[in-house]
Design an enzyme around this catalytic site. Structure first.
Site, mmCIF file in Angstrom:
data_model
loop_
_atom_site.group_PDB
_atom_site.id
_atom_site.type_symbol
_atom_site.label_atom_id
_atom_site.label_comp_id
_atom_site.label_asym_id
_atom_site.label_seq_id
_atom_site.Cartn_x
_atom_site.Cartn_y
_atom_site.Cartn_z
ATOM 1 C CG ASP A 1 3.175 1.620 9.181
ATOM 2 O OD1 ASP A 1 2.662 2.435 9.960
ATOM 3 O OD2 ASP A 1 3.274 1.828 7.952
ATOM 4 C CE LYS B 1 -1.869 1.721 3.987
ATOM 5 N NZ LYS B 1 -1.705 3.188 4.146
ATOM 6 C CG ASN B 2 2.674 2.542 3.530
ATOM 7 O OD1 ASN B 2 1.505 2.922 3.440
ATOM 8 N ND2 ASN B 2 3.242 2.214 4.676
ATOM 9 C CB CYS C 1 -3.658 12.156 11.531
ATOM 10 S SG CYS C 1 -3.278 10.451 11.347
ATOM 11 N NE ARG D 1 0.809 10.742 10.087
ATOM 12 C CZ ARG D 1 0.453 9.623 9.471
ATOM 13 N NH1 ARG D 1 -0.732 9.142 9.613
ATOM 14 N NH2 ARG D 1 1.303 9.009 8.701
ATOM 15 N NE ARG E 1 -6.850 4.101 5.735
ATOM 16 C CZ ARG E 1 -5.860 4.459 6.550
ATOM 17 N NH1 ARG E 1 -6.032 4.487 7.833
ATOM 18 N NH2 ARG E 1 -4.706 4.804 6.058
HETATM 19 C C1 UD1 Z 1 5.229 7.344 8.530
HETATM 20 C C2 UD1 Z 1 6.302 6.311 8.693
HETATM 21 C C3 UD1 Z 1 6.047 5.281 7.653
HETATM 22 C C4 UD1 Z 1 4.637 4.737 7.854
HETATM 23 C C5 UD1 Z 1 3.584 5.846 7.846
HETATM 24 C C6 UD1 Z 1 2.183 5.374 8.202
HETATM 25 C C7 UD1 Z 1 8.642 6.607 9.313
HETATM 26 C C8 UD1 Z 1 9.857 7.433 9.138
HETATM 27 N N1 UD1 Z 1 7.588 6.936 8.564
HETATM 28 O O1 UD1 Z 1 5.320 7.835 7.206
HETATM 29 O O2 UD1 Z 1 6.988 4.262 7.747
HETATM 30 O O3 UD1 Z 1 4.312 3.824 6.865
HETATM 31 O O4 UD1 Z 1 3.958 6.805 8.776
HETATM 32 O O5 UD1 Z 1 2.110 4.925 9.492
HETATM 33 O O6 UD1 Z 1 8.628 5.670 10.068
HETATM 34 N N2 UD1 Z 1 6.983 15.093 10.120
HETATM 35 C C9 UD1 Z 1 7.126 16.434 10.409
HETATM 36 N N3 UD1 Z 1 6.902 17.337 9.415
HETATM 37 C C10 UD1 Z 1 6.549 16.974 8.154
HETATM 38 C C11 UD1 Z 1 6.427 15.599 7.842
HETATM 39 C C12 UD1 Z 1 6.644 14.681 8.866
HETATM 40 O O7 UD1 Z 1 7.432 16.791 11.537
HETATM 41 O O8 UD1 Z 1 6.376 17.856 7.299
HETATM 42 C C13 UD1 Z 1 7.199 14.094 11.183
HETATM 43 C C14 UD1 Z 1 5.976 13.226 11.432
HETATM 44 O O9 UD1 Z 1 5.054 13.848 12.309
HETATM 45 C C15 UD1 Z 1 6.607 11.991 12.028
HETATM 46 C C16 UD1 Z 1 7.923 11.883 11.262
HETATM 47 O O10 UD1 Z 1 8.201 13.200 10.776
HETATM 48 O O11 UD1 Z 1 6.879 12.175 13.403
HETATM 49 C C17 UD1 Z 1 7.892 10.909 10.113
HETATM 50 O O12 UD1 Z 1 6.865 11.318 9.235
HETATM 51 P P1 UD1 Z 1 6.699 10.754 7.778
HETATM 52 O O13 UD1 Z 1 7.716 9.720 7.504
HETATM 53 O O14 UD1 Z 1 6.524 11.852 6.835
HETATM 54 O O15 UD1 Z 1 5.297 10.108 7.906
HETATM 55 P P2 UD1 Z 1 4.674 9.232 6.841
HETATM 56 O O16 UD1 Z 1 5.126 9.531 5.477
HETATM 57 O O17 UD1 Z 1 3.225 9.268 7.148
#
Ligand code: UD1
Length: 429
Positions: free
Chosen positions: A316, A22-23, A126, A131, A408
């Site tokens: 995850d 999915k990711n 969320c 996030r 999902r």
């Molecule tokens: C994250 C997980 C991913 C998982 C997904 C869904 C990591 C590094 N990423 O990806 O493996 O599949 O959740 O559960 O493990 N952040 C900021 N500012 C931003 C973007 C992100 O502070 O603009 C922070 C987020 O709040 C979080 C961290 O950075 O604490 C990692 O975020 P990110 O990897 O972007 O999240 P996802 O892509 O959703």
């Protein structure tokens, strides 16, 4: 609303086919916005999130067709879907759509790169934490975009197009790495992304973009170099196997005991998690087309884990591993470093008899000799499946509510587990 009913106590034995990730599928589908040519994706999983993103992309002008009929003999094989964004008809991603699915925010990268403008709703809060999107904004600004926030929308513009630059992420973000890589593919000149996410899905997206004519090197490492090109073409790409689904079923087998082959996946995608499972007492071996996981006899040993960006232990899989640890022979500690509010499963596991105490970002899990089935519900995808894993060994009946979370991200979960001997059924309505 559908529910899943589980009667615990059966070992798992057999074969489980692993679906496309999915990711990876979601960013790959979004990459179709970068070209007016057709992007064909194979091994796309049947998931609610995929259907939702198809609708969201349609709003921007992406047409899609699904190849052939689904073969009755191979109900598990992923679909081949052709995506064509001949013309971008709308560069706005409205709140009603983005708020339903966070990943749809990522359209900001391709829209800005191809149309030089985008108006994308802020995704909002969320269930698993705040996030934020600051890293996306900073990264796109580094490529020359001007960004304003207006009435809950990010209004981004790059008059004359994006321009390559060097950008160092202050924190690893999978989503922001995807977006910057897509945006930089059509920027003028070279972009170097430092402290990039190293997740296999990032490398998969880069492979697809390269097949479309992009010039990206280093994806899968912390430094990604992208030489911008003036246009991208269509391509054909196969979505890589889902490492989270792989790890989830591996943990289910470690929980129930038994002998299961996970097909169409490979151990390199989740080495840290498999090492933790091995320490807990499961035996994992590679097979020609996947891996075999066995746990016979012995108990489950307590193992401490800390979530981290790849190649660390994936956030995850944190909830699923916690479910496993509720039945260990001692005390384990599980620390969540990615999201500040990702322990919603704790209260629900407690309803089944688990002994877990929370202190900040760390959960202390004291293994118990038995869990007892109960009605439970979860507020996110991975938390829901952790309750399924616990239900597989709980005495009596566990009823998991709000199955739409599972739909999902897990394709035909009840069929896959049922084929290996679990008593799992979906109750519709
Ligand atoms: C994250 C997980 C991913 C998982 C997904 C869904 C990591 C590094 N990423 O990806 O493996 O599949 O959740 O559960 O493990 N952040 C900021 N500012 C931003 C973007 C992100 O502070 O603009 C922070 C987020 O709040 C979080 C961290 O950075 O604490 C990692 O975020 P990110 O990897 O972007 O999240 P996802 O892509 O959703």
């Amino acid at each position: 609303m559908d529910r899943i009913r589980i009667r615990g106590g059966n070992a798992l034995n057999g074969t489980i086919p692993i679906s496309g990730a999915k990711n990876a599928a979601l960013p790959l589908m979004i990459a179709s916005l970068l070209t007016d040519d057709t992007l064909t994706l194979e091994n796309v999983p049947h998931l609610a999130d995929v259907e939702q993103l198809i609708r969201i992309l349609g709003n921007h002008g992406v047409d899609y067709t699904v190849s052939g009929k689904r073969l009755a003999t191979q109900p598990s094989s992923g679909r081949t879907i052709h995506f064509t964004a001949r013309t971008i008809v709308d560069t706005t991603a409205p709140y009603e759509l983005v708020s339903k699915m966070r990943a749809s925010f990522w359209v900001i990268g391709p829209l800005l790169a191809r149309c030089h403008k985008a108006r994308v709703s802020l995704p909002g809060g969320c269930a698993i934490g705040t996030r934020p999107v600051d890293l996306f904004i900073e990264g796109l600004q580094a490529l020359g975009a001007t960004i304003d926030i207006d009435a809950g929308y990010i209004v981004a513009e790059a008059k004359g197009g994006l321009v390559g630059n060097r950008y160092t992420f202050p924190k690893v973000s999978v989503g922001a790495t995807h977006v910057l890589m897509m945006a930089a593919s059509l920027a003028k000149g070279q972009t170097v992304i430092e402290n990039a996410a190293r997740e296999p899905e990032v490398a998969d997206l880069a492979a697809c973009l390269n097949a479309m004519g992009a010039k990206i090197s280093g994806a899968g490492t912390a430094t990604i170099t992208i030489d911008g090109v003036s246009a991208l073409s269509g391509a054909r790409h196969r979505v890589l196997p889902d490492r989270i689904e792989t790890g989830t079923y591996a943990m289910a087998v470690a929980m129930t005991g038994g002998d299961v082959t996970l097909e169409g996946t490979h151990s390199g995608l989740l080495q840290t998690a498999l090492t933790a499972l091995g320490d807990a007492g499961a035996e994992i071996t590679d097979t020609a087309n996947g891996m075999r996981i066995v746990r016979n006899g012995g108990g489950i040993r307590p193992v401490d884990v800390v979530t981290d960006p790849f190649p660390g232990f994936p956030t995850d899989l944190q909830a699923q591993f916690m479910a496993l640890m509720t039945r260990s022979d001692g005390v384990s500690h599980i620390t969540e470093t990615i999201f500040e509010n990702r322990f919603m499963h704790v209260q629900e596991l407690a309803r089944l008899g688990a002994k877990i105490s929370l202190s900040g970002q760390m959960a202390r899990v004291e293994g118990v000799p038995r869990l007892v089935g109960a009605p439970v519900m979860a507020t996110d995808l991975r938390a829901s499946v952790s309750l399924v894993i616990a239900g597989l060994v709980a005495e009596g009946e566990t009823l998991v509510n709000r199955v739409y979370h599972l739909d999902r991200g897990f394709e035909r979960l009840e069929e896959k587990l049922g084929a290996c001997g679990a008593e799992v059924e979906r109750i519709s309505g």
